[in-house]
Design an enzyme around this catalytic site. Structure first.
Site, short mmCIF file in Angstrom:
data_model
loop_
_atom_site.label_atom_id
_atom_site.label_comp_id
_atom_site.label_asym_id
_atom_site.label_seq_id
_atom_site.Cartn_x
_atom_site.Cartn_y
_atom_site.Cartn_z
CE LYS A 61 -2.46 1.81 3.61
NZ LYS A 61 -2.50 3.28 3.50
CG ASP B 299 -4.85 4.60 0.87
OD1 ASP B 299 -5.97 4.99 0.53
OD2 ASP B 299 -4.49 4.51 2.06
NE ARG C 211 0.56 2.24 13.47
CZ ARG C 211 -0.39 3.01 13.97
NH1 ARG C 211 -0.09 3.88 14.92
NH2 ARG C 211 -1.63 2.93 13.54
CE LYS D 293 -8.16 6.96 2.72
NZ LYS D 293 -6.68 6.75 2.81
CG ASP E 183 -11.46 17.15 -8.60
OD1 ASP E 183 -12.33 17.88 -9.12
OD2 ASP E 183 -10.33 17.54 -8.30
CB THR F 214 -11.48 4.63 10.67
OG1 THR F 214 -10.22 4.93 10.08
CG2 THR F 214 -12.04 3.40 10.02
O1 C5P Z 1 0.06 0.79 11.16
P1 C5P Z 1 -1.32 0.34 10.85
O2 C5P Z 1 -1.42 -1.16 10.66
O3 C5P Z 1 -2.36 0.87 11.80
O4 C5P Z 1 -1.60 0.99 9.40
C1 C5P Z 1 -2.87 1.03 8.81
C2 C5P Z 1 -2.77 1.72 7.48
O5 C5P Z 1 -4.08 1.85 6.94
C3 C5P Z 1 -2.22 3.13 7.52
O6 C5P Z 1 -1.54 3.37 6.29
C4 C5P Z 1 -3.45 4.00 7.61
O7 C5P Z 1 -3.25 5.28 7.08
C5 C5P Z 1 -4.40 3.21 6.72
N1 C5P Z 1 -5.83 3.47 6.94
C6 C5P Z 1 -6.43 3.32 8.18
N2 C5P Z 1 -7.77 3.54 8.32
C7 C5P Z 1 -8.51 3.89 7.26
C8 C5P Z 1 -7.93 4.03 6.00
C9 C5P Z 1 -6.56 3.80 5.88
O8 C5P Z 1 -5.77 2.97 9.14
N3 C5P Z 1 -9.80 4.05 7.40
#
Ligand code: C5P
Length: 230
Positions: free
Chosen positions: A30, A59, A208, A61, A64, A118
């Site tokens: 991603k 990603d 992470r 999003k 427009d 979220t």
């Molecule tokens: O580190 P972690 O596993 O929490 O990463 C989740 C990834 O998904 C990050 O890149 C975050 O920006 C992305 N994301 C999210 N919630 C969303 C959309 C994207 O956590 N609703």
């Protein structure tokens, strides 16, 4: 389930080192806003050079007017990216225009819609959309399905309801996955791989727990082993 690794490290160098360490695996990568704005098209090309079989999810999003979104979608398809996303709230016309523009590609990228970010709480969401998050997310998912999109970005806990309201083949990509119950960080609702499988998640997104692990390659191998066994 197909694992999607979030390349969220602070520099291209670190993201590419992570990708290099994971190049033996059949996974999705991603690439987000920050990384794409900073490192651009060259970064995508470098990822593909590390492993041509890496699947890339851009990603960005998109949101427009329909024609501008379709122009962007066409450029994304030309880059050889495998999946990208748009905001469902851009509307049915935008979805139709984007999907129509991609018809000319023999192999077009998958297109997902973001339902509800979220980061919204219920009150903040209602102030814009005048409906609750669950209700509106399901409505956005139905609209995305009806207009030919391939799936949505949602919480693992919304995945099953969205499939029930659309189709079992309508894809769900879900961030907030903590494969083995790792630290949630700033995620509000996290799910393990077992929960993700129960909730019929197609693409668990993990950031992470992989890149903060001392051995990301071993962690990914372990995750893929569990996914295979589910
Ligand atoms: O580190 P972690 O596993 O929490 O990463 C989740 C990834 O998904 C990050 O890149 C975050 O920006 C992305 N994301 C999210 N919630 C969303 C959309 C994207 O956590 N609703």
């Amino acid at each position: 389930m197909q694992l999607c690794v979030a390349l969220d490290l602070p520099s291209a160098k670190e993201n590419l080192a992570l990708a290099e360490s994971l190049k033996e695996h059949d996974i999705w990568m991603k690439v987000g806003f920050r990384s794409y704005i900073r490192d651009g098209r060259e970064f995508i090309d470098t990822l593909k050079a590390i492993n041509p079989d890496f699947n890339i999810f851009l990603d960005l999003k998109l949101y427009d007017i329909p024609n501008t979104m379709a122009d962007a979608a066409e450029e994304i398809a030309r880059m050889g990216v495998d999946m990208f996303n748009i905001h469902a709230s851009a509307g049915a016309k935008a979805m139709q225009t984007v999907m129509a523009r991609l018809e000319k590609f023999d192999k077009r990228p998958l297109v997902l819609a973001v339902t509800a970010l979220t980061s919204f709480d219920e009150e903040g969401f209602r102030a814009i959309y005048e409906k609750g998050i669950d209700e509106k997310a399901e409505q956005f998912a139905k609209m995305s399905y009806a207009n030919g999109l391939d799936g949505v970005v949602c919480s693992a806990y919304e995945s099953r309801a969205i499939k029930n309201a659309t189709s079992e083949n309508f894809l769900t990509l879900c961030p907030g996955i903590r494969p083995f119950g790792e630290d949630a960080g700033d995620q509000q609702r996290v799910a393990t791989l077992e929960v993700a499988a129960e909730e019929l998640v197609d693409f668990p997104v993990v950031g992470r727990p992989i890149y903060k692990d001392p051995d990301p390659a071993a962690k990914v191998a372990k995750i893929l082993e569990v996914i295979k066994s589910l």
